[in-house]
Scaffold this active site. Sequence first.
Site, PDB file in Angstrom:
ATOM      1  CB  ALA A 143     -54.717 123.425  10.554  1.00 48.98           C
ATOM      2  CE1 TYR A 144     -61.146 118.989  14.419  1.00 51.56           C
ATOM      3  CE2 TYR A 144     -62.340 118.779  12.351  1.00 51.56           C
ATOM      4  CZ  TYR A 144     -62.196 118.457  13.685  1.00 51.56           C
ATOM      5  OH  TYR A 144     -63.083 117.615  14.288  1.00 51.56           O
TER       6      TYR A 144
END
Length: 236
Positions: A143-144
Amino acid sequence: MTGGSGGIGGAVAQALAADGMSVVVHYSGSAERAKEVVASIEARGGTAVAASGDVADADDMTNLFDIAHERFGGVDVVVNTAGIMLLAPLADLDLDAFDRMHRVNVRGTFVVSQLAARRLRSGGALINFSTSVTRLQQPTYGAYAATKGAVEAMTLILARELRGKDITVNTVAPGPTATPLFLEGKSDELVGQIAAASPLGRLGTPDDIARTVAFLAGPDGRWTNGQVLFANGGIA
């Protein structure tokens, strides 16, 4: 510059000040750390001021640009180091955590980049921040890394949209860097393994990243435009 109270952000602020720039040190949470960065710059004969604000809020960031204009006459360099990192396997990540990262890392970068595109003077530079994890594909970073992939895309497109304005737009993508946040919770053995992955056999330092930014912000970097610079010692 945004995120100026952080480990990398503070080093960048001091490097730019050492190169003769007046610096607005932005912070969102730690006024004391931002004041320490300003005091350090002033102790070395530089000029700086601290200012707070939410990077994803257009009014707050407009105020930041206004401060730079009122105090220093205009805006020549914008460095956007502000960001957050919340890690978990994609299947397990709480969607609220994803939304928080998206708001700071993607919307925040967009807001600051939009203002930079409108208010940077000719000969200026915008430097956004990504991560080398977009190449490393490490588990729990999905996600990052997705938010930083978005940063890279908007940065590279903006560089082409600003044709004819003599403004450079680039992204710096650090690798593992020895900041307190990075080292927190990691054993010496794990830190050693990560350092050994680099051909140079060490972690990066905030100063390593700061000098990369200073190159892009200064006269020697004027022919570097629309690029992602992986400042990672060859780890990827």
